[in-house]
Design a protein around this motif. Structure first.
Motif, PDB file in Angstrom:
ATOM      1  N   HIS A 123      41.066  23.125  19.325  1.00 10.23           N
ATOM      2  CA  HIS A 123      41.146  21.974  20.216  1.00 10.23           C
ATOM      3  C   HIS A 123      39.866  21.147  20.098  1.00 10.23           C
ATOM      4  CE1 HIS A 123      44.491  24.142  21.526  1.00 10.23           C
ATOM      5  NE2 HIS A 123      44.110  24.539  22.719  1.00 10.23           N
ATOM      6  N   THR A 124      39.967  19.902  20.521  1.00 10.86           N
ATOM      7  CA  THR A 124      38.778  19.052  20.551  1.00 10.86           C
ATOM      8  C   THR A 124      38.907  18.051  21.689  1.00 10.86           C
ATOM      9  OG1 THR A 124      37.301  17.706  19.183  1.00 10.86           O
ATOM     10  CG2 THR A 124      39.655  17.244  19.018  1.00 10.86           C
ATOM     11  N   LEU A 142      36.569  23.822  32.373  1.00 10.63           N
ATOM     12  CA  LEU A 142      35.642  24.940  32.189  1.00 10.63           C
ATOM     13  C   LEU A 142      36.235  26.262  32.682  1.00 10.63           C
ATOM     14  CD1 LEU A 142      32.230  23.349  33.249  1.00 10.63           C
ATOM     15  CD2 LEU A 142      33.235  23.516  30.968  1.00 10.63           C
ATOM     16  N   ALA A 143      36.719  26.279  33.903  1.00 14.87           N
ATOM     17  CA  ALA A 143      37.175  27.534  34.517  1.00 14.87           C
ATOM     18  C   ALA A 143      38.318  28.203  33.766  1.00 14.87           C
ATOM     19  CB  ALA A 143      37.561  27.273  35.976  1.00 14.87           C
ATOM     20  N   PRO A 144      39.337  27.480  33.290  1.00 13.41           N
ATOM     21  CA  PRO A 144      40.460  28.169  32.635  1.00 13.41           C
ATOM     22  C   PRO A 144      40.144  28.734  31.264  1.00 13.41           C
ATOM     23  CG  PRO A 144      41.015  25.860  33.109  1.00 13.41           C
ATOM     24  CD  PRO A 144      39.592  26.049  33.429  1.00 13.41           C
ATOM     25  N   CYS A 145      39.066  28.277  30.616  1.00 11.81           N
ATOM     26  CA  CYS A 145      38.792  28.714  29.241  1.00 11.81           C
ATOM     27  C   CYS A 145      38.472  30.203  29.209  1.00 11.81           C
ATOM     28  CB  CYS A 145      37.625  27.915  28.661  1.00 11.81           C
ATOM     29  SG  CYS A 145      37.209  28.420  26.971  1.00 11.81           S
ATOM     30  N   PRO A 146      39.293  31.023  28.537  1.00 12.27           N
ATOM     31  CA  PRO A 146      39.087  32.474  28.558  1.00 12.27           C
ATOM     32  C   PRO A 146      37.941  32.954  27.676  1.00 12.27           C
ATOM     33  CG  PRO A 146      40.957  31.944  27.164  1.00 12.27           C
ATOM     34  CD  PRO A 146      40.495  30.654  27.766  1.00 12.27           C
ATOM     35  N   VAL A 147      37.445  32.103  26.783  1.00  8.87           N
ATOM     36  CA  VAL A 147      36.370  32.529  25.880  1.00  8.87           C
ATOM     37  C   VAL A 147      35.090  31.729  26.114  1.00  8.87           C
ATOM     38  CG1 VAL A 147      37.907  33.401  24.090  1.00  8.87           C
ATOM     39  CG2 VAL A 147      37.280  30.993  24.073  1.00  8.87           C
ATOM     40  N   ASP A 148      35.061  30.928  27.175  1.00  7.58           N
ATOM     41  CA  ASP A 148      33.838  30.205  27.554  1.00  7.58           C
ATOM     42  C   ASP A 148      33.281  29.373  26.404  1.00  7.58           C
ATOM     43  OD1 ASP A 148      32.828  29.987  30.016  1.00  7.58           O
ATOM     44  OD2 ASP A 148      31.363  31.598  29.871  1.00  7.58           O
ATOM     45  N   CYS A 149      34.139  28.626  25.739  1.00  2.01           N
ATOM     46  CA  CYS A 149      33.680  27.880  24.565  1.00  2.01           C
ATOM     47  C   CYS A 149      33.536  26.384  24.825  1.00  2.01           C
ATOM     48  CB  CYS A 149      34.614  28.117  23.376  1.00  2.01           C
ATOM     49  SG  CYS A 149      36.230  27.337  23.528  1.00  2.01           S
ATOM     50  N   ASP A 171      34.440  26.577  16.651  1.00  2.00           N
ATOM     51  CA  ASP A 171      34.506  27.855  15.942  1.00  2.00           C
ATOM     52  C   ASP A 171      34.830  29.008  16.874  1.00  2.00           C
ATOM     53  OD1 ASP A 171      32.118  27.547  17.255  1.00  2.00           O
ATOM     54  OD2 ASP A 171      30.941  28.665  15.782  1.00  2.00           O
ATOM     55  N   SER A 172      34.712  28.790  18.195  1.00  2.42           N
ATOM     56  CA  SER A 172      35.025  29.837  19.167  1.00  2.42           C
ATOM     57  C   SER A 172      36.378  29.631  19.833  1.00  2.42           C
ATOM     58  CB  SER A 172      33.942  29.892  20.249  1.00  2.42           C
ATOM     59  OG  SER A 172      32.671  30.162  19.691  1.00  2.42           O
ATOM     60  N   CYS A 173      36.968  28.456  19.661  1.00  2.75           N
ATOM     61  CA  CYS A 173      38.239  28.133  20.325  1.00  2.75           C
ATOM     62  C   CYS A 173      39.369  28.998  19.763  1.00  2.75           C
ATOM     63  CB  CYS A 173      38.554  26.648  20.119  1.00  2.75           C
ATOM     64  SG  CYS A 173      40.142  26.125  20.803  1.00  2.75           S
ATOM     65  N   ILE A 174      40.179  29.568  20.659  1.00  3.17           N
ATOM     66  CA  ILE A 174      41.307  30.413  20.232  1.00  3.17           C
ATOM     67  C   ILE A 174      42.648  29.682  20.336  1.00  3.17           C
ATOM     68  CG2 ILE A 174      40.099  32.541  20.828  1.00  3.17           C
ATOM     69  CD1 ILE A 174      41.764  32.648  23.406  1.00  3.17           C
ATOM     70  N   GLY A 175      42.624  28.433  20.770  1.00  6.34           N
ATOM     71  CA  GLY A 175      43.858  27.657  20.831  1.00  6.34           C
ATOM     72  C   GLY A 175      44.800  28.070  21.935  1.00  6.34           C
ATOM     73  N   CYS A 176      44.252  28.448  23.096  1.00  6.91           N
ATOM     74  CA  CYS A 176      45.115  28.929  24.189  1.00  6.91           C
ATOM     75  C   CYS A 176      45.809  27.790  24.934  1.00  6.91           C
ATOM     76  CB  CYS A 176      44.301  29.758  25.176  1.00  6.91           C
ATOM     77  SG  CYS A 176      43.091  28.803  26.125  1.00  6.91           S
ATOM     78  N   THR A 177      45.342  26.564  24.797  1.00  2.00           N
ATOM     79  CA  THR A 177      45.871  25.335  25.416  1.00  2.00           C
ATOM     80  C   THR A 177      45.623  25.241  26.925  1.00  2.00           C
ATOM     81  OG1 THR A 177      48.147  26.008  25.991  1.00  2.00           O
ATOM     82  CG2 THR A 177      47.742  25.320  23.705  1.00  2.00           C
ATOM     83  N   LEU A 178      44.905  26.193  27.524  1.00  2.00           N
ATOM     84  CA  LEU A 178      44.683  26.143  28.966  1.00  2.00           C
ATOM     85  C   LEU A 178      43.835  24.936  29.359  1.00  2.00           C
ATOM     86  CD1 LEU A 178      44.097  29.919  29.781  1.00  2.00           C
ATOM     87  CD2 LEU A 178      46.154  28.549  30.134  1.00  2.00           C
ATOM     88  N   CYS A 179      42.879  24.562  28.514  1.00  6.71           N
ATOM     89  CA  CYS A 179      42.056  23.391  28.827  1.00  6.71           C
ATOM     90  C   CYS A 179      42.889  22.115  28.739  1.00  6.71           C
ATOM     91  CB  CYS A 179      40.844  23.322  27.908  1.00  6.71           C
ATOM     92  SG  CYS A 179      41.253  23.200  26.143  1.00  6.71           S
ATOM     93  N   ILE A 180      43.828  22.081  27.810  1.00  6.46           N
ATOM     94  CA  ILE A 180      44.697  20.911  27.678  1.00  6.46           C
ATOM     95  C   ILE A 180      45.533  20.737  28.946  1.00  6.46           C
ATOM     96  CG2 ILE A 180      46.678  19.957  26.417  1.00  6.46           C
ATOM     97  CD1 ILE A 180      45.603  21.213  23.903  1.00  6.46           C
TER      98      ILE A 180
END
Length: 255
Positions: free
Chosen positions: A109-110, A123-130, A84-93
């Motif tokens: 994402h999942t 963890l580090a690239p996620c801009p919204v810490d989700c 519910d907090s993911c913004i779909g930035c794809t950085l974690c992918i």
């Protein structure tokens, strides 16, 4: 018959998390450093003390404890995305070394739990810490057999990801080369007036020059700061008008 190198034998004992806690970009570079004698065998926390003993036996070295000022072994944890907090930035992918995260740009994402190695690189690239790390609640999860079973799968996924990235880079280079090799289109009948472009440019420059001269003549000699500013504005308006007129003339000539 293929000869298994020392690097490959060392790499086979590593957990293939590609986490970088050893100070290298992945398990293979660490294996290369160990084979060359550049690094000690106690710098792979995901491998644990069992991993240190396995490396010591292979390399005929004494087993070493983990250095107190470096990352320590700990129970494995899996990454979980709070969807519910993911913004779909794809950085974690992009950060996941084994393609264990699925999703699309601006879409949720999942994490595929069975594929996650717990490397923590997402963890580090996620801009919204989700992204949270959830400890694995299995008593035998850290056993050498389980570590090696996961390593075999992780190695395949990592190798497949690296091969895909290499193909994508080659395809991009090929497309750029093909695009650069395409000749410029020949002028069509509608562009027959192109030779007159230099004269049109000269006419435009002449109009701009005259407009600037008029603006200078209109600016009072003993102007205050305010009047100087107005003069600059008037000059700019003159130049803009002249450029518009010149562009209209050019367009009419080309038509």
């Amino acid at each position: 018959m293929a000869v298994i190198t020392l690097v490959e034998r060392i790499d086979a004992l590593l957990p293939q998390t590609q986490c970088g806690q050893c100070g290298h970009a992945g398990c293979r570079p660490y294996a290369e450093a160990l084979a060359a004698g550049r690094d000690p065998i106690n710098r792979c926390p995901p491998g644990g003390e069992d991993g240190v003993r396995a490396l010591a036996q292979l390399l005929d070295l004494p087993a070493l404890p983990f250095e107190p000022d470096r990352p320590q072994p700990k129970p494995r944890a899996l990454a979980v995305i709070r969807e519910d907090s993911c913004i779909g930035c794809t950085l974690c992918i992009q950060a996941c070394p084994v393609d264990a995260i699925v999703g699309a740009a601006k879409q949720m994402h999942t994490v595929i739990a069975d594929e996650c190695t717990g490397c923590e690189l997402c963890l580090a690239p996620c801009p919204v810490d989700c992204i949270d790390l959830v400890p694995v609640d299995r008593p035998d999860d850290g056993s050498r057999e389980q570590v090696m079973a996961r390593a075999a799968l992780a190695r395949k996924r990592h190798d497949a990801r690296q091969a895909r990235k290499t193909r994508d880079a080659a395809d991009k280079a090929r497309r750029l080369a093909e695009r650069a090799a395409v000749p410029a289109p020949a002028p069509s009948a509608g562009t027959a007036a192109a030779p007159s472009a230099p004269s049109a440019a000269v006419d435009k420059n002449e109009l701009i020059r005259k407009a600037m001269e008029r603006a200078k003549q209109q600016a009072p000699v003993a102007a205050t700061a305010s009047s100087d500013k107005m003069a600059v504005i008037r000059a700019a308006m003159e130049r803009a008008a002249a450029m518009r007129a010149a562009q209209q003339d050019t367009d009419e000539d080309q038509q």
